[in-house]
Design a protein around this motif. Structure first.
Motif, PDB file in Angstrom:
ATOM      1  N   ASN A  35      -1.943  19.644  12.893  1.00  0.00           N
ATOM      2  CA  ASN A  35      -0.985  18.985  12.007  1.00  0.00           C
ATOM      3  C   ASN A  35      -1.473  17.584  11.598  1.00  0.00           C
ATOM      4  O   ASN A  35      -0.674  16.671  11.381  1.00  0.00           O
ATOM      5  CB  ASN A  35       0.390  18.889  12.684  1.00  0.00           C
ATOM      6  N   ARG A  79       3.619  -1.275  -7.890  1.00  0.00           N
ATOM      7  CA  ARG A  79       2.737  -2.134  -7.106  1.00  0.00           C
ATOM      8  C   ARG A  79       2.432  -3.421  -7.863  1.00  0.00           C
ATOM      9  O   ARG A  79       2.476  -4.509  -7.297  1.00  0.00           O
ATOM     10  CB  ARG A  79       1.439  -1.409  -6.741  1.00  0.00           C
ATOM     11  N   THR A 111       7.525   9.835  -5.953  1.00  0.00           N
ATOM     12  CA  THR A 111       6.641  10.850  -5.353  1.00  0.00           C
ATOM     13  C   THR A 111       5.420  10.176  -4.725  1.00  0.00           C
ATOM     14  O   THR A 111       5.006  10.530  -3.618  1.00  0.00           O
ATOM     15  CB  THR A 111       6.155  11.839  -6.448  1.00  0.00           C
ATOM     16  N   CYS A 122       0.817  -1.216   0.000  1.00  0.00           N
ATOM     17  CA  CYS A 122       0.000   0.000   0.000  1.00  0.00           C
ATOM     18  C   CYS A 122       0.856   1.275   0.000  1.00  0.00           C
ATOM     19  O   CYS A 122       0.331   2.376   0.016  1.00  0.00           O
ATOM     20  CB  CYS A 122      -1.028   0.000   1.118  1.00  0.00           C
ATOM     21  N   THR A 164       7.215  17.006   7.557  1.00  0.00           N
ATOM     22  CA  THR A 164       8.405  17.742   7.110  1.00  0.00           C
ATOM     23  C   THR A 164       9.589  17.537   8.067  1.00  0.00           C
ATOM     24  O   THR A 164      10.726  17.444   7.635  1.00  0.00           O
ATOM     25  CB  THR A 164       8.116  19.245   6.959  1.00  0.00           C
ATOM     26  N   GLY A 179      -2.158  18.688   0.886  1.00  0.00           N
ATOM     27  CA  GLY A 179      -1.212  17.600   1.124  1.00  0.00           C
ATOM     28  C   GLY A 179       0.225  17.913   0.768  1.00  0.00           C
ATOM     29  O   GLY A 179       1.114  17.133   1.058  1.00  0.00           O
ATOM     30  N   SER A 180       0.478  19.065   0.147  1.00  0.00           N
ATOM     31  CA  SER A 180       1.862  19.366  -0.253  1.00  0.00           C
ATOM     32  C   SER A 180       2.704  19.746   0.971  1.00  0.00           C
ATOM     33  O   SER A 180       2.182  19.887   2.075  1.00  0.00           O
ATOM     34  CB  SER A 180       1.878  20.513  -1.259  1.00  0.00           C
ATOM     35  N   ALA A 181       3.995  19.903   0.738  1.00  0.00           N
ATOM     36  CA  ALA A 181       4.893  20.180   1.864  1.00  0.00           C
ATOM     37  C   ALA A 181       4.689  21.581   2.429  1.00  0.00           C
ATOM     38  O   ALA A 181       4.949  21.838   3.603  1.00  0.00           O
ATOM     39  CB  ALA A 181       6.331  20.003   1.412  1.00  0.00           C
ATOM     40  N   GLN A 199       0.819   6.997  14.426  1.00  0.00           N
ATOM     41  CA  GLN A 199      -0.302   7.732  15.004  1.00  0.00           C
ATOM     42  C   GLN A 199      -0.394   7.455  16.511  1.00  0.00           C
ATOM     43  O   GLN A 199      -1.459   7.194  17.054  1.00  0.00           O
ATOM     44  CB  GLN A 199      -1.602   7.371  14.293  1.00  0.00           C
ATOM     45  N   GLU A 206       4.127  10.334  -0.958  1.00  0.00           N
ATOM     46  CA  GLU A 206       2.757  10.794  -0.667  1.00  0.00           C
ATOM     47  C   GLU A 206       2.011   9.772   0.175  1.00  0.00           C
ATOM     48  O   GLU A 206       1.344  10.119   1.147  1.00  0.00           O
ATOM     49  CB  GLU A 206       1.991  10.998  -1.978  1.00  0.00           C
ATOM     50  N   TYR A 207       2.106   8.510  -0.220  1.00  0.00           N
ATOM     51  CA  TYR A 207       1.402   7.453   0.517  1.00  0.00           C
ATOM     52  C   TYR A 207       1.974   7.304   1.925  1.00  0.00           C
ATOM     53  O   TYR A 207       1.234   7.126   2.884  1.00  0.00           O
ATOM     54  CB  TYR A 207       1.503   6.117  -0.225  1.00  0.00           C
ATOM     55  N   ASN A 227       0.647   9.715   4.147  1.00  0.00           N
ATOM     56  CA  ASN A 227      -0.818   9.780   4.169  1.00  0.00           C
ATOM     57  C   ASN A 227      -1.327  10.996   3.401  1.00  0.00           C
ATOM     58  O   ASN A 227      -2.207  11.723   3.890  1.00  0.00           O
ATOM     59  CB  ASN A 227      -1.329   9.845   5.602  1.00  0.00           C
ATOM     60  N   TYR A 228      -0.790  11.254   2.261  1.00  0.00           N
ATOM     61  CA  TYR A 228      -1.164  12.391   1.403  1.00  0.00           C
ATOM     62  C   TYR A 228      -0.971  13.729   2.125  1.00  0.00           C
ATOM     63  O   TYR A 228      -1.641  14.693   1.798  1.00  0.00           O
ATOM     64  CB  TYR A 228      -2.634  12.305   0.979  1.00  0.00           C
ATOM     65  N   SER A 229      -0.127  13.779   3.105  1.00  0.00           N
ATOM     66  CA  SER A 229       0.013  15.008   3.900  1.00  0.00           C
ATOM     67  C   SER A 229       1.485  15.241   4.200  1.00  0.00           C
ATOM     68  O   SER A 229       1.930  15.063   5.346  1.00  0.00           O
ATOM     69  CB  SER A 229      -0.785  14.884   5.196  1.00  0.00           C
ATOM     70  N   ILE A 230       2.215  15.671   3.199  1.00  0.00           N
ATOM     71  CA  ILE A 230       3.669  15.835   3.372  1.00  0.00           C
ATOM     72  C   ILE A 230       3.966  16.901   4.425  1.00  0.00           C
ATOM     73  O   ILE A 230       4.920  16.789   5.184  1.00  0.00           O
ATOM     74  CB  ILE A 230       4.340  16.158   2.007  1.00  0.00           C
ATOM     75  N   TYR A 231       3.094  17.926   4.497  1.00  0.00           N
ATOM     76  CA  TYR A 231       3.302  19.014   5.473  1.00  0.00           C
ATOM     77  C   TYR A 231       3.383  18.490   6.920  1.00  0.00           C
ATOM     78  O   TYR A 231       4.046  19.073   7.760  1.00  0.00           O
ATOM     79  CB  TYR A 231       2.168  20.052   5.374  1.00  0.00           C
ATOM     80  N   ALA A 232       2.703  17.358   7.175  1.00  0.00           N
ATOM     81  CA  ALA A 232       2.695  16.820   8.543  1.00  0.00           C
ATOM     82  C   ALA A 232       3.952  16.000   8.834  1.00  0.00           C
ATOM     83  O   ALA A 232       4.130  15.526   9.949  1.00  0.00           O
ATOM     84  CB  ALA A 232       1.445  15.964   8.749  1.00  0.00           C
TER      85      ALA A 232
END
Lengths: 324, 164
Positions: B42, A16, A81, A9, A96, B112-114, A209, A85-86, A89-94
């Protein structure tokens, strides 16, 4: 969810499909190397394997010498990429902070090492612009791997301050994790103790988590993602642990925190990268602690193929045990 | 009878308008929650959507939860595609105008981007647009209500005259 599903996944599209049809033994799979435009390499059963486009596996050395690498699968930038992303969880900002440190921990405790073009600002790493190298380290909790070592780390129910040493990839963290579990749950050598773990790189408990993905014992508290020096202090003040564990110590700040912890009556279980004692004492930060006989046990890990060997020394550097 | 029917149609028109305002209010609240989840908690996008979805006990909430769960499954889709798929459905249900729907769909390209600031700015942009649209619709509601009733009555009279 098994290892296969946890790893599949993370992959998208072509990768895959190739992984799904390849006969991969996920129990012996150790690492997956994915680079943009380069063959996908798997470390499995103590050998290196290339993944081919049709989803079959070929022994790397044989393919290089005899067959050639035309048929091997070469990922394109979007494949990498998608994995990132996976993994985020589609949230790279979380994530960094983790990316800045060069790794991501995913469900199941697997770790993805990331490398590429670093973004620097005022000399500080702010992130990565193009991630073009990924190393997926498959987590294997080896329950009971500490059985042979634990009798030498515990005496009359008391835990010795212990430093586990080996070069990278030899299983230090796996051994530390099992020792933590056994000390926390209690074993024939000692009753269960309150263990606090500072898991800066989410490797020991592999929290996903907030939930440890590995068994670390009933009495274990995990401070996840916290710098070790600050984490040690926090745990001593807030959790009154009997034993504190940390992975890959080395900095001056961490040594000071270790001294503080010892003066508070806590016992320590730590790991460090080093192949031999000479390498340990060449590190100025740890040299003093060794000379002060702060650690009562040094466990050196050796490895031949999938076989592990332990050499255990006491604070006077006298060998306690050789398990070969 | 004709008079009552015309009045009924007018009242229904107003009720639909009120319903649109309520639905747009849901979307506005959902975006406010999303902004908070991303900037303060976050949280990841899928977790945020599931969490926010549970706060709306209706089909709007269900669709947010469904979207979050689809993202968590990681079945090969990209966030942008999945966002557009669900938000297109939601926009149609909410009867969003073309430019309003476009603004909401565009959020999928940055989520979802950085760059967290880019996302929070985009969400704030969407929120501002929705708030302005809500304010505009609310101010028009009273007028539209009167117009609809007057037109209904006039329509009723007109129909009676025609019938005579």
């Amino acid at each position: 969810m098994g290892k296969r599903e946890e790893l599949l996944c993370l992959l998208g599209g072509t990768l895959r499909r190739a992984f799904e049809s390849a006969g991969i033994n996920y129990e012996t799979l150790e690492e997956i190397y994915i680079k943009t435009g380069q063959p996908v390499l798997l470390q499995m059963n103590g050998r290196e394997w290339y993944l081919e486009k049709n989803g079959t596996l070929g022994i790397a050395s044989e393919m290089e010498k005899k067959i050639g690498l035309e048929a091997v699968l070469r990922p394109i930038p979007t494949d990498l990429t998608t994995i990132v992303e996976y993994a985020c969880n589609y949230s790279i900002y979380a994530h960094t902070q983790e990316i800045r440190q060069g790794f991501l921990t995913v469900k199941g405790g697997h770790r993805i090492g990331v490398a590429g073009e670093v973004i620097l600002q005022d000399g500080k790493i702010m992130g990565m612009r193009t991630i073009s190298f990924l190393t997926i380290r498959v987590a294997h909790a080896v329950i009971g791997c500490g059985d042979r070592v634990l009798p030498y780390l515990v005496h009359q129910g008391k835990v010795y301050n212990t430093l586990i040493l080996s070069p990278p990839g030899f299983g230090k963290t796996t051994l530390l994790r099992d020792c933590i579990r056994q000390i926390s749950d209690g074993s024939s050598y000692c009753d269960g103790k309150k263990v606090a773990v500072v898991d800066e790189r989410s490797e020991i408990a592999a929290c996903f988590q907030g939930v440890p993905q590995h068994s670390v014992g009933l009495r274990t508290i995990v401070l996840d993602g916290c710098p070790k020096d600050r984490g040690l202090m926090m745990l001593i003040r807030s959790m009154s642990p009997q034993v504190i564990a940390a992975d890959e110590i080395g900095s001056e700040e961490e040594m000071n925190a270790i001294r503080y912890a010892m003066n508070c009556g806590c016992k320590l279980l730590c790991t460090m990268h080093a192949g031999c004692m000479e390498e340990v004492i060449q590190k100025p930060a740890i040299k003093e602690l060794v000379e002060e006989q702060t650690f009562a046990r040094f466990v050196f890990l050796r490895r031949q193929g999938r076989q592990h060997f332990y050499e255990i020394y006491n604070e006077k550097m006298i060998r306690c045990e050789k398990n070969d | 009878m004709v008079f009552s029917a015309a009045l009924g149609i007018g009242m229904r028109w107003v009720a639909e308008l009120k319903n649109r305002l309520v639905q747009m209010g849901y979307l506005e609240k959902a975006l406010t929650f999303l902004l908070s989840e991303i900037s303060y908690e976050n949280s990841s996008v899928p977790e945020s959507l599931i969490k926010i979805g549970t706060r709306f006990p209706n089909s709007f909430g269900e669709q947010l939860i469904e979207m979050g769960e689809e993202l968590l499954e990681k079945n090969g889709g990209r966030l942008e595609e999945i966002w557009i798929h669900y938000m297109d459905k939601i926009s149609k249900q909410l009867k969003l105008k073309g430019y309003e729907a476009e603004e909401i769909l565009q959020l999928g390209t940055v989520l979802g981007s950085a760059d967290k600031k880019l996302q929070t700015d985009a969400i704030q942009g969407g929120l501002q647009m929705l708030r302005e649209a809500l304010k505009d619709e609310n101010s028009k509601l009273d007028g539209k209500q009167k117009v609809s009733i007057t037109l209904s009555i006039a329509g009723g009279f007109m129909t009676i005259i025609l019938l005579i």
